[in-house]
Design a protein around this motif. Structure first.
Motif, PDB file in Angstrom:
ATOM      1  N   ILE A 195       0.846  -1.194   0.000  1.00  0.00           N
ATOM      2  CA  ILE A 195       0.000   0.000   0.000  1.00  0.00           C
ATOM      3  C   ILE A 195       0.880   1.242   0.000  1.00  0.00           C
ATOM      4  CG2 ILE A 195      -1.970   1.162   1.050  1.00  0.00           C
ATOM      5  CD1 ILE A 195      -2.375  -1.265   2.833  1.00  0.00           C
ATOM      6  N   GLN A 253       0.361   4.423   1.401  1.00  0.00           N
ATOM      7  CA  GLN A 253      -0.658   4.756   2.388  1.00  0.00           C
ATOM      8  C   GLN A 253      -0.857   6.256   2.566  1.00  0.00           C
ATOM      9  OE1 GLN A 253       0.366   1.507   5.551  1.00  0.00           O
ATOM     10  NE2 GLN A 253      -1.730   2.188   5.893  1.00  0.00           N
ATOM     11  N   ARG A 254      -1.469   6.876   1.586  1.00  0.00           N
ATOM     12  CA  ARG A 254      -1.762   8.308   1.700  1.00  0.00           C
ATOM     13  C   ARG A 254      -2.657   8.595   2.903  1.00  0.00           C
ATOM     14  NH1 ARG A 254      -2.467  12.406   3.143  1.00  0.00           N
ATOM     15  NH2 ARG A 254      -2.929  14.393   2.124  1.00  0.00           N
ATOM     16  N   GLU A 255      -3.458   7.631   3.300  1.00  0.00           N
ATOM     17  CA  GLU A 255      -4.337   7.842   4.455  1.00  0.00           C
ATOM     18  C   GLU A 255      -3.605   7.700   5.789  1.00  0.00           C
ATOM     19  OE1 GLU A 255      -3.734   3.778   5.340  1.00  0.00           O
ATOM     20  OE2 GLU A 255      -3.780   4.842   3.431  1.00  0.00           O
ATOM     21  N   GLY A 256      -2.349   7.222   5.763  1.00  0.00           N
ATOM     22  CA  GLY A 256      -1.667   6.840   6.991  1.00  0.00           C
ATOM     23  C   GLY A 256      -1.063   7.986   7.761  1.00  0.00           C
ATOM     24  N   SER A 298       3.512  11.220  -0.191  1.00  0.00           N
ATOM     25  CA  SER A 298       3.696   9.822  -0.610  1.00  0.00           C
ATOM     26  C   SER A 298       3.224   9.563  -2.034  1.00  0.00           C
ATOM     27  CB  SER A 298       2.980   8.880   0.371  1.00  0.00           C
ATOM     28  OG  SER A 298       1.590   9.163   0.433  1.00  0.00           O
ATOM     29  N   TRP A 316      -8.138   0.884  -0.689  1.00  0.00           N
ATOM     30  CA  TRP A 316      -8.186  -0.407  -0.012  1.00  0.00           C
ATOM     31  C   TRP A 316      -9.254  -0.352   1.080  1.00  0.00           C
ATOM     32  CZ3 TRP A 316      -6.750  -0.945   5.233  1.00  0.00           C
ATOM     33  CH2 TRP A 316      -6.089   0.143   5.798  1.00  0.00           C
ATOM     34  N   TRP A 321     -10.785   3.365   2.124  1.00  0.00           N
ATOM     35  CA  TRP A 321      -9.862   4.487   1.982  1.00  0.00           C
ATOM     36  C   TRP A 321      -9.624   4.694   0.492  1.00  0.00           C
ATOM     37  CZ3 TRP A 321      -9.474   7.296   6.067  1.00  0.00           C
ATOM     38  CH2 TRP A 321      -9.468   6.726   7.349  1.00  0.00           C
ATOM     39  N   PRO A 332      -5.374   6.051  -1.196  1.00  0.00           N
ATOM     40  CA  PRO A 332      -4.146   5.265  -1.395  1.00  0.00           C
ATOM     41  C   PRO A 332      -4.132   4.510  -2.714  1.00  0.00           C
ATOM     42  CG  PRO A 332      -5.103   4.860   0.779  1.00  0.00           C
ATOM     43  CD  PRO A 332      -6.119   5.604  -0.009  1.00  0.00           C
ATOM     44  N   THR A 353      -2.452   0.844  -4.397  1.00  0.00           N
ATOM     45  CA  THR A 353      -1.921  -0.452  -4.021  1.00  0.00           C
ATOM     46  C   THR A 353      -1.064  -1.007  -5.160  1.00  0.00           C
ATOM     47  OG1 THR A 353      -3.943  -1.579  -4.764  1.00  0.00           O
ATOM     48  CG2 THR A 353      -3.793  -0.999  -2.426  1.00  0.00           C
ATOM     49  N   HIS A 360       5.756   2.283   7.365  1.00  0.00           N
ATOM     50  CA  HIS A 360       5.524   3.116   6.187  1.00  0.00           C
ATOM     51  C   HIS A 360       6.751   3.294   5.302  1.00  0.00           C
ATOM     52  CE1 HIS A 360       1.811   5.102   8.255  1.00  0.00           C
ATOM     53  NE2 HIS A 360       1.482   4.025   7.579  1.00  0.00           N
ATOM     54  N   THR A 405       5.745   3.179   1.641  1.00  0.00           N
ATOM     55  CA  THR A 405       4.985   4.391   1.346  1.00  0.00           C
ATOM     56  C   THR A 405       5.883   5.613   1.204  1.00  0.00           C
ATOM     57  OG1 THR A 405       2.948   3.629   2.411  1.00  0.00           O
ATOM     58  CG2 THR A 405       3.299   6.009   2.344  1.00  0.00           C
TER      59      THR A 405
END
Length: 417
Positions: free
Chosen positions: A46, A48-51, A115, A139, A192, A195, A197, A381, A384
């Motif tokens: 992933i 992970q832009r949401e992370g 990211s 995802w 989400w 992001p 994948t 991460h 990412t």
């Protein structure tokens, strides 16, 4: 003599090399393994832009008891490793207090914000071999209970309002329509949407490495000896060959202490180990999206080699023998919701995530040496943030203004200066 030696050909080292080559620097990349075949290889794939919220140390009694009694799939510890791990873990617990964690998130969010931008740049430059690996439909964080889903919906709403993170709530009927092979046991998911994948993380790093070579970068395969500063240059020996450059970058992930400690940098780093395994689907089943079974603690993703299950965190010594207990638990839980078939790989893959107690990476100049730079400690991460870290390091090394403020990521925060 080159301009830069980069030690470590994971995603951070490769991305740093590309960004330096773009700025006219000559670069030699050194690693004992093939590029992208260590920590960069074994993740859930992933970007992970949401992370925006790194993983804090659990502070609720229920979770602590589950981990302490080895009941958790999301996290376990190796008892013999605790004496050595205790100091950084205690600091990790302290940094995870609500007050400290709020400050961490404020500093971390702008880095995560780079990211997708940084990966998109390298994917476009790497060409079709990179592009074919990417999915841009997000995802799914899936839930087994309505109570957990409601709590996570509140967090998703808050992150949308504060950081602009895109999400959608998906009930069981809609999730079943998206993933017809699911068996049940789920009540819904947070989708989400921001992001991306990747169907083969190792292959994406290889595509970036091929770009590095096309741009004129040099790769030296072998174990690097001790790094030393002599007469305004940095030197190491690889298989009897001396490699010399004006600047050096340590991007060795969990192996960074082996190079940093002889230079006088004792940092409170530790590892979270993780495992993965690929599976054939059973009876023609298909998995179309990455699912993270949050109440159990594993991810299940469609990959080139099959359906990959990745585990949570194992607190153990970096080089200790594998103990893939979590993988067995994750596999059993995954079979409750999806018809997994036989294992594909002869044995589980094991990797080590390099971590810092404050959950943020170390990016920038080493304070006690001229010409020495570091990009390590990305924890969950690394895949990412590798391209963003490479961009920031290259900007710092060439005297440019950085895309974001990297002062929160300085090594000095662990050195009392």
């Amino acid at each position: 003599m080159d301009d830069v030696i980069i030690l470590g050909a994971g995603i951070v080292g490769v991305a740093t090399g590309i960004h330096l080559l773009r700025r006219g620097r000559s670069v030699t990349l050194v690693d004992r393994s093939a590029p992208g075949h260590e920590t960069s290889f074994g993740n859930a794939g992933i970007i992970q832009r949401e992370g925006v919220r790194p993983h804090p140390f659990p502070r609720d009694l229920t979770t602590l008891l589950q981990v302490g009694l080895h009941l958790s799939t999301a996290a376990r510890y190796e008892p013999l490793a605790l004496p050595k791990l205790a100091p950084p873990l205690l600091r990790y617990w302290w940094e995870s207090s609500p007050e400290h964690y709020r400050r961490v998130v404020e500093s971390y969010a702008p880095l995560i914000g780079r990211s997708i931008i940084a990966h998109s740049d390298l994917i476009a430059a790497a060409g079709p071999e990179a592009e074919k690996l990417i999915s841009r439909d997000g995802w799914y964080l899936v839930f087994r209970t309505a109570e957990k889903m409601a709590r996570e919906e509140g967090k998703a709403r808050a992150d949308h309002e504060r950081f602009g993170i895109g999400y959608e709530m998906v009930g069981w009927p809609a999730l079943k329509a998206l993933e017809p092979s699911l068996l049940g046991k789920l009540v819904g998911a947070v989708h989400w949407t921001d992001p991306w994948t990747v169907r083969d993380p190792g292959a994406l790093v290889t595509a970036y490495f091929e770009l590095f070579k096309r741009m004129g970068g040099t790769f030296v395969s072998g174990e690097a000896g001790r790094l030393s500063a002599e007469q305004g240059s940095w030197r190491t020996t690889v298989g009897g060959r001396q490699v010399v450059a004006r600047q050096a970058v340590i991007a060795l992930g969990p192996w960074a202490p082996d190079m940093l400690e002889p230079l006088g940098y004792r940092l409170p780093l530790f590892v979270k180990r993780g495992y993965h395994m690929h599976y054939h689907p059973k009876d023609g089943a298909e998995l179309n999206h990455l699912l993270l079974d949050t109440e159990v603690g594993y991810a299940m993703a469609p990959m080139t080699r099959g359906i990959r299950i990745t585990t949570g965190a194992e607190f153990a010594m970096r080089d200790a023998a594998p103990t893939p207990i979590q993988l067995g638990k994750a596999e059993a839980a995954a079979r409750e919701i999806f018809p997994l078939g036989e294992r594909v790989d002869p044995q589980p893959w094991k990797g080590a995530r390099p971590c810092t107690p404050d959950m943020m990476p170390i990016i920038g100049k080493a304070p006690r040496h001229e010409g020495l730079f570091v990009g390590i400690g990305h924890a969950h991460h690394g895949f990412t943030l590798g391209p963003a870290t490479g961009e920031l390091l290259a900007q710092t090394m060439t005297g440019e203004a950085t895309a974001i403020d990297i002062r929160p990521f300085r090594m000095e925060r662990f050195l009392g200066g």
